[in-house]
Design an enzyme around this catalytic site. Structure first.
Site, PDB file in Angstrom:
ATOM      1  N   SER A  70       0.744  -1.230   0.086  1.00 45.61           N
ATOM      2  CA  SER A  70       0.045  -0.075   0.007  1.00 45.61           C
ATOM      3  C   SER A  70       0.906   1.275  -0.047  1.00 45.61           C
ATOM      4  O   SER A  70       1.619   1.402  -0.844  1.00 45.61           O
ATOM      5  CB  SER A  70      -0.675   0.126   1.116  1.00 45.61           C
ATOM      6  OG  SER A  70      -1.858   1.086   0.978  1.00 45.61           O
TER       7      SER A  70
ATOM      8  N   ASP B 131      -8.427  -4.821  -6.439  1.00 45.15           N
ATOM      9  CA  ASP B 131      -8.218  -3.852  -5.536  1.00 45.15           C
ATOM     10  C   ASP B 131      -9.027  -2.512  -5.614  1.00 45.15           C
ATOM     11  O   ASP B 131      -8.999  -1.886  -6.461  1.00 45.15           O
ATOM     12  CB  ASP B 131      -6.546  -3.686  -5.639  1.00 45.15           C
ATOM     13  CG  ASP B 131      -6.047  -2.798  -4.147  1.00 45.15           C
ATOM     14  OD1 ASP B 131      -6.918  -2.098  -3.655  1.00 45.15           O
ATOM     15  OD2 ASP B 131      -4.888  -2.989  -4.140  1.00 45.15           O
TER      16      ASP B 131
ATOM     17  N   HIS C 133      -6.781  -5.799  -2.035  1.00 48.59           N
ATOM     18  CA  HIS C 133      -5.612  -4.809  -1.351  1.00 48.59           C
ATOM     19  C   HIS C 133      -4.945  -5.685  -0.391  1.00 48.59           C
ATOM     20  O   HIS C 133      -4.957  -5.868   0.622  1.00 48.59           O
ATOM     21  CB  HIS C 133      -6.463  -3.530  -0.770  1.00 48.59           C
ATOM     22  CG  HIS C 133      -5.078  -2.451  -0.239  1.00 48.59           C
ATOM     23  ND1 HIS C 133      -4.559  -2.007  -1.386  1.00 48.59           N
ATOM     24  CD2 HIS C 133      -4.780  -1.911   0.694  1.00 48.59           C
ATOM     25  CE1 HIS C 133      -3.771  -1.169  -0.895  1.00 48.59           C
ATOM     26  NE2 HIS C 133      -3.911  -1.072   0.459  1.00 48.59           N
TER      27      HIS C 133
END
Length: 677
Positions: free
Chosen positions: A500, A587, A619
């Site tokens: 991320s 995602d 994600h």
């Protein structure tokens, strides 16, 4: 000619510093290699929870290779039976219904984060979908100890931006609309499941809290704060009599204090505060809702009791259980607790604690296969940034690098800078599978709470405003220099890795400071901040202004210019070091296009990159088969770059859904593994 030259450079980049690699190899040569599956496969059991009436125990455990919910009589855990039968997507969280008759959990499809709420009857095993809506994200708003037959849930099936509040009848499954929501980002309910407060975001990135009276929101806010307090101030909940409202509140101070507000008189009093860190976890009496203990997590998590009775319990647990303590459930009668202990360099264990008898019964170890394995200690360290800011960080050294266990390196090793996501999150002290995996492979591992990380007060968060690829990245560079100065590693022997925001930091490292790192591993990281903000999920509408104020405002020319300037995709031609990218196709936070863009930009310049896509992930990689597969590729990649050791890829790719979209030839052993599968 340029293509040939770049290929040659890439090949040379995979050659480790031979003398340094030999030193590291000698230090770990006698240490057994821990199998990836033991670190990243399903735990044997986890997340023990007592039913409110104390008759049942539930935990997560594999069923046909997928994490499901198991239930057993509390008096006889050996009679456990599986309650759910998920075939693909693991169940990662669940909770007991207040009447103890069912267990509820949320799950999505393929990582799309459109979570639906499910309920399973303990007696019959019958499962129901309680929020049967497509492309909808259900959220549990409130569960009461006093109201046994229903809970409050929030669902955005009418308008994807806003969650309407429903009362869910647990027996019939009927949903009754409580509040139609067109502008509020959150709500606070009391123990009778009455909505009492509504929170609305402001254009300046702050928020207002409004009272709800007789189902209607008042027009004048009772609490207001700006951007600087937006991540450190929130209403926590009411005592069961509805007379006291607890807040975490940083207004007028730096760190978030725990505040008790008397609603009748309006007076507020400080329950707890700490000058270095925000008040974190709170233990409240299940009978009254009154806070009994709180935790502060600076270098480590430390509990302080407010109630002397609970102090005796916490003291006993700390004496008996060596490690980080967490209370995971309490019965309505508060006579029984489940307790998890994290020894950090051993797998965590769960216990049943009888408060009256002051006795502990061991329920299980989460990963018994790691018992006796050469797990390494984690060491909290404070690192000074160039402007004097203190960065709380965590260091794990490889076997043989710290003979006396003081956390100071006796000999340097290649380093992996492992960057947390968010960026509004933090790293903590405790067992960390990535630290253990990488240390076992011969690397020192350093995780840094760079500015913008949460938990250390609002000033620390605000120091990261508009500093993506700026001072936030400077903190990471300063941490690497600290590691070099203190003998943890040597120059040019550091990889950067993370997911991320950590993936973004990896791309920044290889584009903004291309000589600082030997290579990078980006997991679901954004490459283009403009497109990232255009594609955030619609239900993030309430926090959108915070993103704009803290990252760059895409609605203004200056903001667009800043976002472009801080986007690695526009600097792809600067990349000279090996890069591995992992991405989930579903995602919703960092769309696949973010990885596609940087890969396309690199390919247009004939710059080597390895790109692994998982069509059934979002994600991050929730399915262990996929996580193991990506890490199998990653450790071959890091071995080629830094010279550590590795477990062969073997059949890891075949067991997963991994698709290598680009650059199989740039990661040692990957082409052979693909051919073998």
């Amino acid at each position: 000619m340029r293509t040939v030259l770049l290929a040659a450079v890439a090949a040379l980049a995979f050659l480790p510093n031979i003398a340094h690699a030999q030193t590291a190899a000698q230090a770990v040569a006698s240490t057994p290699l821990i199998e990836r599956a033991k670190l990243f496969g399903n735990p044997s059991r986890g997340r023990a929870q007592l039913s409110p009436d104390g008759k049942w125990l539930a935990w997560g455990a594999p069923r046909d290779g997928v994490m499901n919910i198991w239930v057993a009589p509390r008096a006889n855990p050996s009679q456990a039976k599986p309650l759910t039968a998920e075939k693909t997507r693991p169940i990662r969280s669940f909770f007991w219904a207040p009447d103890s008759a069912s267990i509820l959990f949320v799950n999505d499809k393929g990582g799309d984060e459109n979570f639906l709420l499910y309920g399973v009857d303990v007696a019959s095993g019958a499962q129901r979908t309680l929020t049967p809506f497509e492309k909808t994200r259900a959220e549990v708003l409130s569960v009461s100890r006093q109201v046994k037959d229903r809970i409050l849930v929030a669902v955005n099936n009418r308008d994807p931006r806003w969650h309407d509040v429903y009362s869910l009848d647990l027996k019939s499954g009927a949903l009754k609309l409580v509040f139609k929501n067109d502008s509020y980002g959150g709500f606070v309910a009391d123990e009778d499941l009455n909505l009492r407060m509504a929170q609305r975001s402001r254009d300046d990135g702050g928020a207002d809290y409004f009272r709800i009276v007789d189902g209607k929101v008042e027009t004048t806010p009772v609490v207001s704060y700006g951007l600087e307090d937006s991540l450190t101030t929130e209403a926590v909940g009411f005592t069961h009599d509805g007379k006291t409202l607890y807040w975490l509140d940083s207004r007028g101070r730096n760190t978030a204090a725990l505040i008790a507000q008397d609603l009748a008189g309006g007076q507020s009093s400080i329950v707890a505060q700490d000058p270095k860190a925000d008040i974190g976890q709170v233990l409240a009496d299940p009978k009254t809702g009154v806070v009994q203990a709180y935790a502060v997590n600076y270098l480590r998590n430390t509990w302080t009791a407010v109630d002397p009775t609970v102090k005796a319990d916490l003291d006993f647990l700390q004496q008996q259980l060596k490690g980080e303590i967490n209370i995971t459930s309490r019965t309505d009668a508060d006579d029984l607790w489940t307790v998890a202990v994290d020894p950090v360099s051993a797998p965590s264990a769960h216990y049943l604690y009888d408060r009256k008898g002051r006795s502990l019964t061991k329920l299980f170890v989460t990963r018994p296969e790691l018992e006796g394995q050469p797990l390494q200690p984690m060491h909290p360290v404070e690192i000074k940034a160039r402007d004097g800011l203190t960065l709380v960080s965590y260091l794990t050294l490889p076997p043989g690098a710290d003979a006396n266990g003081d956390g100071k390196a006796d000999k340097p090793a290649p380093l992996v800078l492992f960057v947390h996501g968010g960026p509004w999150g933090r790293d903590v002290y405790g067992y960390n599978s990535y630290h253990q995996w990488l240390a076992n492979r011969g690397y020192a591992v350093l995780s840094v709470n760079y500015r913008a990380s949460t938990g250390f007060g609002k000033d620390f968060i605000s120091a990261g405003d508009l500093q993506w690829a700026g001072k936030m990245h400077d903190d990471l560079i300063d941490a690497v220099k600290w590691a070099e100065t203190n003998g943890v590693t040597t120059p040019k022997q550091t990889a950067i890795m993370g997911g991320s925001y950590g993936g973004y930091a990896t791309l920044v490292g290889l584009t903004f400071t291309p000589e600082a790192f030997a290579c990078g591993v980006d997991i679901v990281g954004p490459s283009n901040l403009e497109t990232l903000l255009k594609t955030i999920p619609p239900y993030w509408e309430a926090v959108k202004q915070q993103f704009y104020k803290r990252m760059g405002d895409p609605t203004t020319p200056a903001g667009v210019a800043l976002l472009k300037d801080r986007s690695p995709v526009y600097r792809a031609s600067a990349i000279t070091k090996p890069l591995l990218i992992g991405q989930g196709a579903n995602d919703p936070r960092v769309n696949q296009a973010e990885s596609d863009q940087i890969v396309a930009a690199m390919q247009a310049k004939a710059i080597p990159v390895t790109y692994v896509l998982f069509p059934d992930e979002g994600h991050g990689f929730a399915r262990p088969q996929n996580n193991i597969a990506f890490n199998a590729v990653a450790e071959q990649f890091l071995k080629g770059c830094l010279g550590g050791r590795s477990e062969p890829i073997g059949g890891a790719l075949k067991a997963s859904t991994a698709q290598v979209k680009a650059g199989a030839g740039f990661t040692p052993g990957l082409q052979e593994a693909l051919a073998a599968n």
